[in-house]
Scaffold this motif. Structure first.
Motif, PDB file in Angstrom:
ATOM      1  N   ARG A 140       0.836  -1.208   0.000  1.00 36.46           N
ATOM      2  CA  ARG A 140       0.000   0.000   0.000  1.00 36.46           C
ATOM      3  C   ARG A 140       0.866   1.252   0.000  1.00 36.46           C
ATOM      4  N   LYS A 141       1.949   1.229   0.777  1.00 34.47           N
ATOM      5  CA  LYS A 141       2.897   2.337   0.784  1.00 34.47           C
ATOM      6  C   LYS A 141       4.109   1.928  -0.035  1.00 34.47           C
ATOM      7  N   VAL A 142       4.447   2.715  -1.045  1.00 32.59           N
ATOM      8  CA  VAL A 142       5.504   2.318  -1.975  1.00 32.59           C
ATOM      9  C   VAL A 142       6.873   2.326  -1.307  1.00 32.59           C
ATOM     10  N   LEU A 143       7.206   3.437  -0.665  1.00 35.25           N
ATOM     11  CA  LEU A 143       8.517   3.578  -0.039  1.00 35.25           C
ATOM     12  C   LEU A 143       8.361   3.956   1.425  1.00 35.25           C
ATOM     13  N   TYR A 144       9.102   3.290   2.284  1.00 34.77           N
ATOM     14  CA  TYR A 144       9.193   3.722   3.666  1.00 34.77           C
ATOM     15  C   TYR A 144      10.228   4.851   3.748  1.00 34.77           C
ATOM     16  N   LYS A 145      10.201   5.588   4.834  1.00 30.40           N
ATOM     17  CA  LYS A 145      11.112   6.738   4.968  1.00 30.40           C
ATOM     18  C   LYS A 145      12.566   6.316   4.842  1.00 30.40           C
ATOM     19  N   GLY A 146      12.899   5.196   5.456  1.00 32.83           N
ATOM     20  CA  GLY A 146      14.282   4.728   5.381  1.00 32.83           C
ATOM     21  C   GLY A 146      14.693   4.391   3.965  1.00 32.83           C
ATOM     22  N   GLN A 147      13.783   3.786   3.204  1.00 33.27           N
ATOM     23  CA  GLN A 147      14.079   3.447   1.807  1.00 33.27           C
ATOM     24  C   GLN A 147      14.228   4.704   0.962  1.00 33.27           C
ATOM     25  N   ALA A 148      13.326   5.658   1.177  1.00 35.66           N
ATOM     26  CA  ALA A 148      13.399   6.914   0.426  1.00 35.66           C
ATOM     27  C   ALA A 148      14.696   7.654   0.741  1.00 35.66           C
ATOM     28  N   ALA A 149      15.079   7.643   2.024  1.00 34.40           N
ATOM     29  CA  ALA A 149      16.322   8.314   2.426  1.00 34.40           C
ATOM     30  C   ALA A 149      17.531   7.640   1.789  1.00 34.40           C
ATOM     31  N   ALA A 150      17.532   6.309   1.773  1.00 36.49           N
ATOM     32  CA  ALA A 150      18.661   5.574   1.192  1.00 36.49           C
ATOM     33  C   ALA A 150      18.781   5.855  -0.299  1.00 36.49           C
ATOM     34  N   LEU A 151      17.648   5.863  -1.015  1.00 34.11           N
ATOM     35  CA  LEU A 151      17.686   6.153  -2.446  1.00 34.11           C
ATOM     36  C   LEU A 151      18.147   7.582  -2.702  1.00 34.11           C
ATOM     37  N   THR A 152      17.739   8.507  -1.839  1.00 36.97           N
ATOM     38  CA  THR A 152      18.162   9.904  -1.986  1.00 36.97           C
ATOM     39  C   THR A 152      19.662  10.035  -1.792  1.00 36.97           C
ATOM     40  N   VAL A 153      20.181   9.365  -0.776  1.00 35.87           N
ATOM     41  CA  VAL A 153      21.626   9.414  -0.503  1.00 35.87           C
ATOM     42  C   VAL A 153      22.410   8.831  -1.681  1.00 35.87           C
ATOM     43  N   VAL A 154      21.933   7.693  -2.209  1.00 33.83           N
ATOM     44  CA  VAL A 154      22.606   7.077  -3.355  1.00 33.83           C
ATOM     45  C   VAL A 154      22.588   8.006  -4.560  1.00 33.83           C
TER      46      VAL A 154
ATOM     47  N   TYR B  60       6.837  -6.806  -9.576  1.00 35.32           N
ATOM     48  CA  TYR B  60       8.120  -7.319  -9.093  1.00 35.32           C
ATOM     49  C   TYR B  60       8.862  -6.231  -8.311  1.00 35.32           C
ATOM     50  N   LEU B  61       8.820  -5.000  -8.831  1.00 35.46           N
ATOM     51  CA  LEU B  61       9.479  -3.892  -8.131  1.00 35.46           C
ATOM     52  C   LEU B  61       8.795  -3.625  -6.791  1.00 35.46           C
ATOM     53  N   GLN B  62       7.453  -3.683  -6.776  1.00 33.93           N
ATOM     54  CA  GLN B  62       6.737  -3.527  -5.512  1.00 33.93           C
ATOM     55  C   GLN B  62       7.152  -4.603  -4.518  1.00 33.93           C
ATOM     56  N   THR B  63       7.206  -5.840  -4.994  1.00 35.02           N
ATOM     57  CA  THR B  63       7.556  -6.967  -4.125  1.00 35.02           C
ATOM     58  C   THR B  63       8.970  -6.814  -3.582  1.00 35.02           C
ATOM     59  N   LEU B  64       9.882  -6.357  -4.427  1.00 34.01           N
ATOM     60  CA  LEU B  64      11.262  -6.135  -3.990  1.00 34.01           C
ATOM     61  C   LEU B  64      11.307  -5.096  -2.876  1.00 34.01           C
ATOM     62  N   LEU B  65      10.617  -3.974  -3.073  1.00 33.05           N
ATOM     63  CA  LEU B  65      10.625  -2.911  -2.069  1.00 33.05           C
ATOM     64  C   LEU B  65       9.971  -3.372  -0.766  1.00 33.05           C
TER      65      LEU B  65
ATOM     66  N   TRP C 256       7.965   4.065 -14.355  1.00 28.95           N
ATOM     67  CA  TRP C 256       7.236   5.334 -14.322  1.00 28.95           C
ATOM     68  C   TRP C 256       5.913   5.176 -13.566  1.00 28.95           C
ATOM     69  N   GLN C 257       5.210   4.086 -13.803  1.00 28.20           N
ATOM     70  CA  GLN C 257       3.938   3.871 -13.115  1.00 28.20           C
ATOM     71  C   GLN C 257       4.143   3.591 -11.631  1.00 28.20           C
ATOM     72  N   LEU C 258       5.268   3.003 -11.266  1.00 26.87           N
ATOM     73  CA  LEU C 258       5.552   2.776  -9.851  1.00 26.87           C
ATOM     74  C   LEU C 258       5.605   4.110  -9.104  1.00 26.87           C
ATOM     75  N   ILE C 259       6.039   5.155  -9.805  1.00 23.69           N
ATOM     76  CA  ILE C 259       6.132   6.490  -9.209  1.00 23.69           C
ATOM     77  C   ILE C 259       4.793   7.224  -9.280  1.00 23.69           C
ATOM     78  N   THR C 260       4.112   7.118 -10.420  1.00 21.32           N
ATOM     79  CA  THR C 260       2.917   7.940 -10.653  1.00 21.32           C
ATOM     80  C   THR C 260       1.615   7.280 -10.221  1.00 21.32           C
ATOM     81  N   LYS C 261       1.438   5.989 -10.449  1.00 23.84           N
ATOM     82  CA  LYS C 261       0.215   5.283 -10.043  1.00 23.84           C
ATOM     83  C   LYS C 261       0.552   3.820  -9.720  1.00 23.84           C
ATOM     84  N   PRO C 262       1.132   3.614  -8.547  1.00 28.87           N
ATOM     85  CA  PRO C 262       1.672   2.293  -8.193  1.00 28.87           C
ATOM     86  C   PRO C 262       0.635   1.185  -8.098  1.00 28.87           C
TER      87      PRO C 262
END
Length: 625
Positions: free
Chosen positions: A172-186, A479-484, A599-605
């Motif tokens: 239901r939630k695509v990215l948790y805060k920790g995941q978003a922070a890690a991707l931002t740092v990368v 698959y990307l949702q499942t990975l996250l 793109w859809q993972l970002i705009t309409k997951p």
């Protein structure tokens, strides 16, 4: 609506006598039904209904008379909310009774679909906390009454049940805060390095991409070779299936979620009719969306047999297949349950093979996956490539994962579950658009196993590129949702599944979309290797980097071509083997779908792109060669 309880004359000794005496069935039909009952141990009423000899309503009206109770049609009866609030709807459906209302004398009017007894009455009185008066109704009427009365609760549980139970396991939630922070740092780190040291950064990034791509492809190659060497899925023989007696078989529930499938619904019912399973032990739930009136009308017009029951899924977002399946799971009475899609043609003995497989396996085996393949293989180039891909995936990849004890991402159909274990797992995630793959991984994390059987369900391959890309982009997005989802708590997946299984999960669920996303860059590197000396950009890529990229491209494509050939060989579709040489072009289609998925993972997951079925003309056979 009032019910007058009155004395009923003593009925004939048996239900069979009543049916024959009143001319509902003939004496010969009754003898045959009794013969079947003796052979199977099934209820006489179930045999008569599923054989089409007696209507469900007529049978229960006669049962009411035999039991000495009035009959109550619950179709237009509203159950008292103050009584329902004290009960779990799941328990009511399984127990076969519902409280209707409180009578003026303080007794609770109970509608039952099971034969009354003193012991049963005592249990019901304990549950409602008051004396009861019983009337008879049909089992389906109880289901529909519960569906109407608990409508909001059912759809809420089907939609939010997994989220409430474990938010970390839901997409239901695509990215948790920790995941978003890690991707931002990368991202910031990569951009900074690119500015400060462009050549070193591009070189290092290219090598990381190349190595990951190579490992991902080689992983699939090794697993497929293992699947080819160890044919565990071939362990169930025709003799074992034939040895199953009808009396040994449990009730089996078939869930068929359909949406906007009016054009194929009649064919679907015909295909399911071919299943070799006792009719009185087969429950087919046709799951249709409330707003899809066209499909509902077509299904009614098709006059389905008594084994088919309509379950209308309330109109609420997300409008996804897993949400519909969760609603269906609530009403499932079987010991096992299987999912079939609208265009599916399962081999007739598939349910029996699944029963054999479950009985062989330990309780830790929660799911048995059958192979998928296509009946319209020769429609065009796209259906041929699709068939090659499915052949190697289901005939070699999944058996190899099974043999190695690695997590198996389920296919979208023909996965057979132990019902109780599936409920323990929390059912399907309605926010994940590849709920099947997610459920297979979730089962592995929680210590369950998924296995495979040597049975095939034939589907309709997408013959239209646009339709194919819509379907494939949804799969890749899932698959990307499942990975996250499963990387939110890395320690949990390692602790639950183990290191080997966790690495396999990353290489398969993460490596598959990554391979598609990385294909265009590798093609670019290949092009640069040809013209790099004449382009300024060539200075950023040392010759050895370009050569490694070319090596990756050649080895990766050669490996996938070989695997595609293996799939064609296994299915004895030798005429398809040359088509495997077109795999590099097919992978570019995957790349287009992968970038759309990203793109859809970002705009309409959570958007579920509908696949259109019925584009091919169905052949007279299933094309099992």
């Amino acid at each position: 609506m009032g019910v007058t309880v009155q004395a009923v004359q003593a009925p004939p000794a048996t239900l069979g006598d009543m049916l024959v005496t009143r001319g509902v069935i003939t004496a010969a039909q009754m003898r045959e039904a009794l013969r079947v009952q003796e052979a199977t141990g099934s209820r006489l009423g179930a045999i008569l209904i599923t054989s089409g000899l007696v209507r469900r309503l007529d049978l229960y009206e006669l049962l009411a008379e035999q039991w000495g109770l009035p009959f109550l049609d619950l179709t237009d009866v509203e159950l008292a909310p103050e009584l329902l609030g004290e009960h779990d709807p799941t328990d009511l459906v399984r127990s076969g009774w519902v409280p209707v209302r409180r009578e003026p004398d303080g007794r609770i009017l109970i509608a039952t679909a099971e034969k009354p007894s003193a012991q049963r009455a005592t249990l019901i009185e304990a549950a409602v906390g008051a004396p009861i008066t019983q009337v008879v109704t049909t089992d389906w009427d109880i289901d529909q009454a519960v569906h109407r009365s608990f409508r909001e609760r059912l759809v809420e549980d089907a939609t939010m049940g997994l989220w409430r139970r474990s938010a970390a396991q839901s997409a239901r939630k695509v990215l948790y805060k920790g995941q978003a922070a890690a991707l931002t740092v990368v991202g910031i780190t990569l951009l900074t390095c690119l500015i400060l040291a462009p050549k070193a950064t591009l070189t290092g990034t290219s090598m990381i991409i190349g190595v990951f791509f190579l490992i991902s492809v080689l992983f699939k190659f090794v697993v497929c070779l293992r699947g080819a060497r160890h044919d565990k899925e071939e362990s169930i023989t025709a003799e074992e299936v034939a040895a199953l007696g009808d009396h040994d078989l449990p009730v089996y529930t078939v869930l068929v979620p359909v949406y906007k499938e009016a054009n194929v619904i009649a064919d679907l019912l015909t295909n399911l009719k071919d299943l070799d399973y006792p009719r009185d032990r087969l429950e087919i739930l046709l799951l249709m969306e409330e707003d899809d009136t066209e499909t509902i009308t077509a299904a009614r017009r098709a006059a389905p047999p008594a084994t088919v029951r309509f379950v209308i899924v309330p109109d609420r977002l997300p409008k996804t297949k897993p949400k519909a399946c969760n609603v269906g799971l609530f009403f499932a009475r079987g010991e096992y349950v299987v999912i079939y899609d609208a265009e599916d043609r399962p081999e007739p003995d598939q349910l029996k093979k699944a029963v054999v497989a479950f009985r062989r396996a330990g309780p830790e085996t929660v799911c048995i996956q059958a192979a998928l393949n296509y009946w319209n293989v020769d429609d065009n180039a796209l259906t041929r490539m699709f068939t090659l891909e499915y052949s190697f995936w289901f005939d070699y990849m999944l058996p190899g994962l099974d043999d190695l004890g690695l997590p198996i991402p389920l296919g979208g159909t023909s996965n057979h579950f132990r019902v109780q274990a599936l409920r323990t797992l929390g059912g399907w995630d309605p926010f994940n658009v590849t709920e099947d793959a997610d459920l297979g991984i979730r089962a592995s994390v929680l210590g369950y196993r998924v296995s495979v059987i040597n049975s095939t369900t034939f589907e309709e391959a997408n013959r239209a590129p646009g339709n194919w890309i819509r379907q494939r982009s949804r799969w890749i997005k899932g698959y990307l949702q499942t990975l996250l989802v499963h990387l939110r708590q890395p320690r949990t997946i390692v602790r639950g599944a183990g290191w080997k299984q966790s690495l396999s999960f990353i290489l398969l669920i993460g490596g598959t979309p990554a391979s598609f996303l990385l294909t265009p860059p590798l093609y670019v590197i290949f092009a640069l290797s040809l013209v790099a000396p004449n382009l300024p950009i060539g200075q950023f890529f040392p010759t050895w980097v370009l050569l490694f990229g070319v090596f990756n491209l050649l080895v990766g494509n050669a490996t996938m071509v070989y695997l595609a050939m293996m799939g064609a060989f296994r299915r004895r579709r030798y005429r398809l083997m040359l088509w495997s040489l077109a795999n590099p072009i097919y992978w570019m289609l995957h790349a287009i779908a992968a970038y759309k998925a990203l793109w859809q993972l970002i705009t309409k997951p959570h958007y579920w792109e509908k696949t259109t079925h019925g584009l091919s003309v169905a052949p007279t056979g299933t094309g099992t060669t």
